[in-house]
Scaffold this motif. Structure first.
Motif, short mmCIF file in Angstrom:
data_model
loop_
_atom_site.label_atom_id
_atom_site.label_comp_id
_atom_site.label_asym_id
_atom_site.label_seq_id
_atom_site.Cartn_x
_atom_site.Cartn_y
_atom_site.Cartn_z
N VAL A 212 -1.74 0.75 11.40
CA VAL A 212 -1.75 2.04 12.25
C VAL A 212 -2.04 3.26 11.01
CG1 VAL A 212 -0.12 1.19 13.84
CG2 VAL A 212 0.80 2.16 11.89
N THR A 213 -2.80 2.92 10.18
CA THR A 213 -3.13 4.03 9.24
C THR A 213 -3.71 5.19 9.93
OG1 THR A 213 -3.29 2.48 7.62
CG2 THR A 213 -4.25 4.49 7.00
N ARG A 214 -4.65 5.06 10.83
CA ARG A 214 -5.44 6.13 11.23
C ARG A 214 -4.95 6.29 12.75
NH1 ARG A 214 -11.63 5.91 10.32
NH2 ARG A 214 -11.27 8.05 11.17
N GLY B 222 -0.61 -1.18 -0.12
CA GLY B 222 -0.06 0.30 -0.30
C GLY B 222 -0.63 1.41 -0.06
N ASP B 223 -2.01 1.40 0.17
CA ASP B 223 -2.56 2.58 0.67
C ASP B 223 -2.69 2.48 2.08
OD1 ASP B 223 -4.46 0.30 0.57
OD2 ASP B 223 -6.01 1.71 0.13
N THR C 31 5.60 -3.21 3.93
CA THR C 31 5.04 -2.54 2.74
C THR C 31 4.80 -3.76 1.70
OG1 THR C 31 7.02 -1.94 1.71
CG2 THR C 31 5.98 -0.35 3.18
N PRO C 32 4.13 -3.59 0.64
CA PRO C 32 4.05 -4.92 -0.33
C PRO C 32 5.34 -4.93 -0.72
CG PRO C 32 2.06 -3.30 -0.57
CD PRO C 32 3.06 -2.70 0.34
#
Length: 138
Positions: free
Chosen positions: A59-61, A95-96, A122-123
């Motif tokens: 769901v980054t963008r 992580g990014d 997350t990692p």
């Protein structure tokens, strides 16, 4: 006496094995797995034809649709807590990126429960059990 001791130890190991949490599903997949349980507060029994679907999403963008990284449906999941193991591609949780896990329960193709808040993965947290709460669909 040694045979009896070995028998007792072997029995203890075999009886304790089902309680152990494996990070890889029985299917033979050897990659990373998101695991945990889905729960709900409503006092009701799931029918035997219920389907639990768990998805790992990127769901980054916010300006584009969510990207489904992994999805698994469990037919007849039983009663809560509903355990799940979701294999995913090794490069999916980074992580990014913003990665979340969500769940829904359907009966006869209609939503019965769904997660109102997605759980971030997350990692650092991917190897921990994920606890997903779902709400009754109205």
């Amino acid at each position: 006496m040694k045979a009896l001791t070995l028998l007792v130890i072997a029995s203890a190991v075999l009886l304790g094995a089902p309680g152990c949490r494996s990070k890889a599903p029985v299917s033979g997949y050897r990659g990373p797995v998101v695991f945990g349980s889905v729960m709900y507060r409503a006092r009701m029994v799931l029918p035997p034809d219920a389907i639990l679907t768990v998805r790992l999403l990127d769901v980054t963008r916010m300006d584009t649709p969510n990207v489904v990284l992994a999805e698994k449906s469990i037919f007849g999941p039983g009663q809560p807590p509903l355990a799940f193991e979701l294999p995913y591609p090794p490069a999916a949780v980074r992580g990014d990126r913003r990665t979340v896990v969500e769940a829904r329960i359907e009966v006869a193709g209609r939503p019965l429960f769904f997660s109102t808040t997605a759980r971030a993965v997350t990692p650092d947290t991917v190897m921990q059990p994920q606890e997903i709460w779902v709400e009754l669909a109205r």
